[in-house]
Design an enzyme around this catalytic site. Sequence first.
Site, PDB file in Angstrom:
ATOM      1  N   GLY A 123      20.137  -8.125 -31.360  1.00 48.31           N
ATOM      2  CA  GLY A 123      18.750  -8.374 -31.754  1.00 48.31           C
ATOM      3  C   GLY A 123      18.338  -9.785 -31.355  1.00 48.31           C
ATOM      4  O   GLY A 123      17.972 -10.051 -30.207  1.00 48.31           O
ATOM      5  N   GLY A 124      18.425 -10.702 -32.306  1.00 45.82           N
ATOM      6  CA  GLY A 124      17.948 -12.076 -32.102  1.00 45.82           C
ATOM      7  C   GLY A 124      18.431 -12.725 -30.806  1.00 45.82           C
ATOM      8  O   GLY A 124      17.645 -13.373 -30.099  1.00 45.82           O
ATOM      9  N   GLU A 136      16.207  -0.626 -39.752  1.00 41.49           N
ATOM     10  CA  GLU A 136      14.842  -1.061 -40.091  1.00 41.49           C
ATOM     11  C   GLU A 136      13.888   0.124 -40.099  1.00 41.49           C
ATOM     12  O   GLU A 136      12.965   0.192 -40.900  1.00 41.49           O
ATOM     13  CB  GLU A 136      14.382  -2.147 -39.107  1.00 41.49           C
ATOM     14  CG  GLU A 136      15.117  -3.452 -39.359  1.00 41.49           C
ATOM     15  CD  GLU A 136      15.230  -4.374 -38.161  1.00 41.49           C
ATOM     16  OE1 GLU A 136      14.532  -4.157 -37.153  1.00 41.49           O
ATOM     17  OE2 GLU A 136      16.047  -5.314 -38.241  1.00 41.49           O
ATOM     18  N   ASN A 168      17.806  -5.486 -28.247  1.00 37.11           N
ATOM     19  CA  ASN A 168      16.745  -4.853 -29.031  1.00 37.11           C
ATOM     20  C   ASN A 168      15.739  -5.947 -29.355  1.00 37.11           C
ATOM     21  O   ASN A 168      15.983  -6.773 -30.230  1.00 37.11           O
ATOM     22  CB  ASN A 168      17.359  -4.261 -30.316  1.00 37.11           C
ATOM     23  CG  ASN A 168      16.310  -3.725 -31.274  1.00 37.11           C
ATOM     24  OD1 ASN A 168      15.140  -3.584 -30.927  1.00 37.11           O
ATOM     25  ND2 ASN A 168      16.735  -3.424 -32.489  1.00 37.11           N
ATOM     26  N   TRP A 169      14.632  -5.952 -28.616  1.00 32.53           N
ATOM     27  CA  TRP A 169      13.665  -7.050 -28.781  1.00 32.53           C
ATOM     28  C   TRP A 169      12.903  -6.944 -30.103  1.00 32.53           C
ATOM     29  O   TRP A 169      12.296  -7.896 -30.540  1.00 32.53           O
ATOM     30  CB  TRP A 169      12.661  -7.046 -27.623  1.00 32.53           C
ATOM     31  CG  TRP A 169      13.224  -7.441 -26.293  1.00 32.53           C
ATOM     32  CD1 TRP A 169      14.528  -7.738 -25.987  1.00 32.53           C
ATOM     33  CD2 TRP A 169      12.488  -7.605 -25.069  1.00 32.53           C
ATOM     34  NE1 TRP A 169      14.646  -8.058 -24.657  1.00 32.53           N
ATOM     35  CE2 TRP A 169      13.411  -7.985 -24.068  1.00 32.53           C
ATOM     36  CE3 TRP A 169      11.145  -7.459 -24.705  1.00 32.53           C
ATOM     37  CZ2 TRP A 169      13.030  -8.224 -22.750  1.00 32.53           C
ATOM     38  CZ3 TRP A 169      10.756  -7.695 -23.383  1.00 32.53           C
ATOM     39  CH2 TRP A 169      11.686  -8.077 -22.427  1.00 32.53           C
ATOM     40  N   LYS A 170      12.902  -5.777 -30.711  1.00 39.75           N
ATOM     41  CA  LYS A 170      12.125  -5.526 -31.943  1.00 39.75           C
ATOM     42  C   LYS A 170      10.646  -5.870 -31.707  1.00 39.75           C
ATOM     43  O   LYS A 170      10.169  -5.721 -30.600  1.00 39.75           O
ATOM     44  CB  LYS A 170      12.721  -6.308 -33.115  1.00 39.75           C
ATOM     45  CG  LYS A 170      14.222  -6.083 -33.273  1.00 39.75           C
ATOM     46  CD  LYS A 170      14.745  -6.541 -34.594  1.00 39.75           C
ATOM     47  CE  LYS A 170      16.248  -6.362 -34.636  1.00 39.75           C
ATOM     48  NZ  LYS A 170      16.835  -6.710 -35.916  1.00 39.75           N
ATOM     49  N   GLU A 218      26.068  -0.766 -36.976  1.00 35.79           N
ATOM     50  CA  GLU A 218      25.375  -1.985 -37.373  1.00 35.79           C
ATOM     51  C   GLU A 218      25.375  -2.116 -38.896  1.00 35.79           C
ATOM     52  O   GLU A 218      24.534  -1.508 -39.571  1.00 35.79           O
ATOM     53  CB  GLU A 218      23.922  -1.942 -36.896  1.00 35.79           C
ATOM     54  CG  GLU A 218      23.772  -1.823 -35.405  1.00 35.79           C
ATOM     55  CD  GLU A 218      22.452  -2.399 -34.926  1.00 35.79           C
ATOM     56  OE1 GLU A 218      22.490  -3.264 -34.054  1.00 35.79           O
ATOM     57  OE2 GLU A 218      21.394  -1.999 -35.440  1.00 35.79           O
ATOM     58  N   GLY A 236      20.582  -9.754 -38.474  1.00 36.50           N
ATOM     59  CA  GLY A 236      19.632 -10.859 -38.595  1.00 36.50           C
ATOM     60  C   GLY A 236      19.973 -11.839 -39.708  1.00 36.50           C
ATOM     61  O   GLY A 236      19.153 -12.685 -40.066  1.00 36.50           O
ATOM     62  N   SER A 292      24.225  -9.813 -35.860  1.00 39.31           N
ATOM     63  CA  SER A 292      24.458 -11.248 -35.627  1.00 39.31           C
ATOM     64  C   SER A 292      25.532 -11.504 -34.567  1.00 39.31           C
ATOM     65  O   SER A 292      26.323 -12.441 -34.681  1.00 39.31           O
ATOM     66  CB  SER A 292      24.802 -11.959 -36.941  1.00 39.31           C
ATOM     67  OG  SER A 292      23.727 -11.833 -37.852  1.00 39.31           O
ATOM     68  N   HIS A 312      17.724   3.122 -36.189  1.00 40.46           N
ATOM     69  CA  HIS A 312      17.918   1.723 -36.592  1.00 40.46           C
ATOM     70  C   HIS A 312      17.621   1.583 -38.081  1.00 40.46           C
ATOM     71  O   HIS A 312      16.700   2.210 -38.604  1.00 40.46           O
ATOM     72  CB  HIS A 312      16.999   0.806 -35.771  1.00 40.46           C
ATOM     73  CG  HIS A 312      17.381  -0.634 -35.899  1.00 40.46           C
ATOM     74  ND1 HIS A 312      17.060  -1.383 -37.002  1.00 40.46           N
ATOM     75  CD2 HIS A 312      18.091  -1.446 -35.081  1.00 40.46           C
ATOM     76  CE1 HIS A 312      17.558  -2.602 -36.849  1.00 40.46           C
ATOM     77  NE2 HIS A 312      18.184  -2.662 -35.687  1.00 40.46           N
TER      78      HIS A 312
HETATM   79  C1  PEP Z   1      19.761  -5.263 -34.510  1.00 40.78           C
HETATM   80  O1  PEP Z   1      18.832  -5.264 -35.283  1.00 40.78           O
HETATM   81  O2  PEP Z   1      19.971  -4.273 -33.791  1.00 40.78           O
HETATM   82  C2  PEP Z   1      20.616  -6.449 -34.480  1.00 40.78           C
HETATM   83  C3  PEP Z   1      21.863  -6.295 -34.148  1.00 40.78           C
HETATM   84  O3  PEP Z   1      20.035  -7.644 -34.831  1.00 40.78           O
HETATM   85  P1  PEP Z   1      20.710  -9.096 -34.829  1.00 40.78           P
HETATM   86  O4  PEP Z   1      21.535  -9.216 -33.584  1.00 40.78           O
HETATM   87  O5  PEP Z   1      19.549 -10.049 -34.828  1.00 40.78           O
HETATM   88  O6  PEP Z   1      21.546  -9.180 -36.063  1.00 40.78           O
END
Ligand code: PEP
Length: 252
Positions: free
Chosen positions: A235-236, A98, A9-11, A168, A174, A214, A96
């Site tokens: 994500g990251g 967010e 997920n590049w966001k 999640e 994050g 994470s 999601h």
């Molecule tokens: C996400 O937002 O879907 C996610 C899992 O982010 P991260 O891996 O950065 O915690």
Amino acid sequence: MRKKIVAGNWKMNKNLQEGIELAKELNEALAAEKPNCDVVICTPFIHLAKVSDIINHEVIGLGAENCADKEKGAFTGEVSAEMVKSTGAEYVILGHSERREYYNETPEILKEKVLLALANGLKVIFCIGESLEQREANQQNEVVKAELEGSVFNLSEEQFANIVIAYEPIWAIGTGKTATSDQAEEIHAYIRSVIADKYGKEVAENTSILYGGSCKASNAPELFAKPDIDGGLIGGASLKCADFKGIIDAWK
Ligand code: PEP
């Protein structure tokens, strides 16, 4: 047998040129060494059409990070599920945390989005998960059950076959704090049991349930070794080819 999936997920990261670079790098890395799982990259809308032309869709699936809750028309700035599909994308992330938190996406709005995504032939990566406060009050099971009931348990069994669940925990997204593999397995097994109560054991056994929060190359092997964790939503660590590939390799 349910699919093992690693989805990125590049966001709101990467301009068009940077996104193209990353997609090319990943495409080459996976052409050289076939993954042992399904790989999906979910990008901002602006990348979809270009990235679709670059990747080998037999190895990398493409997804959007959102779509509109309306079919078409005068909704300035929105992107419909049909538009997403027309780029060559196969997936869309919905629900999601967010989007729920910053854009006030309610269960009812998400229900509409899910229906439109499925009607347009997209598979949905549907995110659920509790906040830190809810975890501390031991409410995580109620929260994830209500999120499923609120937006996807209206679906027929046939429709539900196109849903991938991503658990999640909001406190792990994050933040560098990962759920322990035991914590994650416990709630994944619970989510599967809730799906089994609604759709039956076979459907539940065929549903992929991804962990997100994470997740990185160093913790992915332990998480993915658990019986009810079918991969990750990343994500990251999906923003650099080597980091993302490190997680994909956890399935080797
Ligand atoms: C996400 O937002 O879907 C996610 C899992 O982010 P991260 O891996 O950065 O915690």
